[in-house]
Scaffold this motif. Structure first.
Motif, PDB file in Angstrom:
ATOM      1  N   PRO A 102      27.019  32.211  50.855  1.00  0.00           N
ATOM      2  CA  PRO A 102      26.963  31.126  49.871  1.00  0.00           C
ATOM      3  C   PRO A 102      26.947  29.760  50.554  1.00  0.00           C
ATOM      4  CG  PRO A 102      29.206  31.847  50.115  1.00  0.00           C
ATOM      5  CD  PRO A 102      28.386  32.709  51.039  1.00  0.00           C
ATOM      6  N   SER A 103      26.773  28.708  49.814  1.00  0.00           N
ATOM      7  CA  SER A 103      26.804  27.378  50.402  1.00  0.00           C
ATOM      8  C   SER A 103      28.253  26.896  50.576  1.00  0.00           C
ATOM      9  CB  SER A 103      26.021  26.380  49.545  1.00  0.00           C
ATOM     10  OG  SER A 103      26.520  26.372  48.218  1.00  0.00           O
ATOM     11  N   LYS A 151      26.200  35.540  54.460  1.00  0.00           N
ATOM     12  CA  LYS A 151      24.994  36.353  54.598  1.00  0.00           C
ATOM     13  C   LYS A 151      23.754  35.490  54.817  1.00  0.00           C
ATOM     14  CE  LYS A 151      26.874  40.081  51.787  1.00  0.00           C
ATOM     15  NZ  LYS A 151      26.670  40.994  50.639  1.00  0.00           N
ATOM     16  N   CYS A 152      22.837  35.993  55.633  1.00  0.00           N
ATOM     17  CA  CYS A 152      21.576  35.296  55.887  1.00  0.00           C
ATOM     18  C   CYS A 152      20.423  36.290  55.845  1.00  0.00           C
ATOM     19  CB  CYS A 152      21.605  34.599  57.248  1.00  0.00           C
ATOM     20  SG  CYS A 152      22.711  33.183  57.296  1.00  0.00           S
ATOM     21  N   ALA A 173      35.460  25.139  58.425  1.00  0.00           N
ATOM     22  CA  ALA A 173      34.369  24.422  59.093  1.00  0.00           C
ATOM     23  C   ALA A 173      33.077  24.768  58.357  1.00  0.00           C
ATOM     24  CB  ALA A 173      34.252  24.829  60.558  1.00  0.00           C
ATOM     25  N   VAL A 174      31.964  24.228  58.845  1.00  0.00           N
ATOM     26  CA  VAL A 174      30.647  24.637  58.349  1.00  0.00           C
ATOM     27  C   VAL A 174      30.076  25.657  59.332  1.00  0.00           C
ATOM     28  CG1 VAL A 174      28.333  23.916  57.705  1.00  0.00           C
ATOM     29  CG2 VAL A 174      30.282  22.414  57.247  1.00  0.00           C
ATOM     30  N   TYR A 175      29.589  26.764  58.798  1.00  0.00           N
ATOM     31  CA  TYR A 175      29.016  27.823  59.619  1.00  0.00           C
ATOM     32  C   TYR A 175      27.512  27.910  59.357  1.00  0.00           C
ATOM     33  CZ  TYR A 175      33.748  29.271  60.675  1.00  0.00           C
ATOM     34  OH  TYR A 175      35.048  29.297  61.107  1.00  0.00           O
ATOM     35  N   PHE A 176      26.746  28.010  60.449  1.00  0.00           N
ATOM     36  CA  PHE A 176      25.291  28.120  60.352  1.00  0.00           C
ATOM     37  C   PHE A 176      24.827  29.418  60.999  1.00  0.00           C
ATOM     38  CE2 PHE A 176      24.060  24.016  58.777  1.00  0.00           C
ATOM     39  CZ  PHE A 176      25.051  23.150  59.198  1.00  0.00           C
ATOM     40  N   GLY A 190      19.787  28.305  59.020  1.00  0.00           N
ATOM     41  CA  GLY A 190      20.092  28.313  57.601  1.00  0.00           C
ATOM     42  C   GLY A 190      20.685  26.980  57.197  1.00  0.00           C
ATOM     43  N   SER A 191      20.959  26.826  55.898  1.00  0.00           N
ATOM     44  CA  SER A 191      21.413  25.539  55.371  1.00  0.00           C
ATOM     45  C   SER A 191      22.922  25.346  55.473  1.00  0.00           C
ATOM     46  CB  SER A 191      20.963  25.380  53.929  1.00  0.00           C
ATOM     47  OG  SER A 191      21.410  26.485  53.159  1.00  0.00           O
ATOM     48  N   GLY A 192      23.649  26.351  55.948  1.00  0.00           N
ATOM     49  CA  GLY A 192      25.081  26.173  56.214  1.00  0.00           C
ATOM     50  C   GLY A 192      25.985  26.659  55.099  1.00  0.00           C
ATOM     51  N   THR A 193      27.199  27.068  55.482  1.00  0.00           N
ATOM     52  CA  THR A 193      28.247  27.484  54.540  1.00  0.00           C
ATOM     53  C   THR A 193      29.525  26.717  54.877  1.00  0.00           C
ATOM     54  OG1 THR A 193      27.356  29.710  54.248  1.00  0.00           O
ATOM     55  CG2 THR A 193      29.701  29.389  53.757  1.00  0.00           C
TER      56      THR A 193
END
Lengths: 112, 112
Positions: free
Chosen positions: A8-9, A22-23, A86-89, A103-106
């Motif tokens: 998810p975002s 997930k990606c 944190a933000v995960y990519f 990806g746009s990050g979570t």
């Protein structure tokens, strides 16, 4: 070119719970899939990666799985801690120089 | 070990001005990359280099130029700054196509 979608975002979990991100990717030629953690004001930091000839990889509380047939890969964090916030990519690499498509990050928030 | 160093950390430009974002690495890596990250988005590849004297375009090269005269340095040039180039710019390096990319902490650029 390659297209990577990430879901998810945003994700909020209680400390100690697990988190899954997930990606999916589009280019079957992609052969390397890193995951990066980005803290505020910092550059992305590699936390784990997986190559296309491997289905799963684990490093302590972090694991990544790859399904080449379905073209998707996932990040699993167990026993989450506040410092995991944190933000995960996710990213997929292809080409001779292993160019990354992100990806746009979570945004992961671990609630104490 | 400094890793990947980017300067400046912050900059404000006026429309039409030019500037060079500096990137240097001390890991003797042949591969270097420039990405931009817009708010709430993943990183997009601008240019990359697989060695001194060799550069190639990424996904979003328009409005930018690069050069690679040494292994250590990979500067990114904006010739005529436009508001659409307001972003955070990240430089990365890698030891080869079987090695992960290591990122600097970015240059935050605003164009007004």
């Amino acid at each position: 070119g390659e297209n990577v979608e990430q879901h998810p975002s945003t994700l909020s979990v209680q400390e100690g719970d697990s988190a899954v991100i997930k990606c999916t990717y589009s280019d079957s030629a992609s052969n390397y899939f890193p995951w990066y953690k980005q803290e505020l004001g910092k550059g992305p930091q590699l936390i784990i990666d997986i190559r296309s000839n491997v289905g799963e990889k684990k490093d302590q509380r972090i694991a990544v799985t790859l399904n080449k047939t379905a073209k998707h890969f996932s990040l699993h964090i167990t026993e989450t801690q506040p410092e995991d916030s944190a933000v995960y990519f996710c990213a997929a690499a292809s080409g001779s120089a292993r160019q990354l498509t992100f990806g746009s990050g979570t945004q992961l928030t671990v609630l104490p | 070990n400094a890793g990947v160093t980017q300067t400046p950390k912050f900059r404000i430009l006026k429309i039409g001005q030019s500037m060079t974002l500096q990137c240097t690495q001390d890991m003797n890596h042949n591969y270097m990359y420039w990405y931009r990250q817009d708010p709430g988005m993943g990183l997009k590849l601008i240019y990359y280099s697989v060695g001194a004297g060799i550069t190639d375009k990424g996904e979003v090269p328009n409005g930018y130029n690069v050069s690679r005269s040494t292994t250590e340095d990979f500067p990114l040039r904006l010739e005529l700054a436009a508001p659409s180039q307001t972003s955070v710019y990240f430089c990365a390096s890698s030891g080869g196509n079987n090695q992960p990319q290591h990122f600097g902490d970015g240059t935050r650029l605003s164009i007004l």
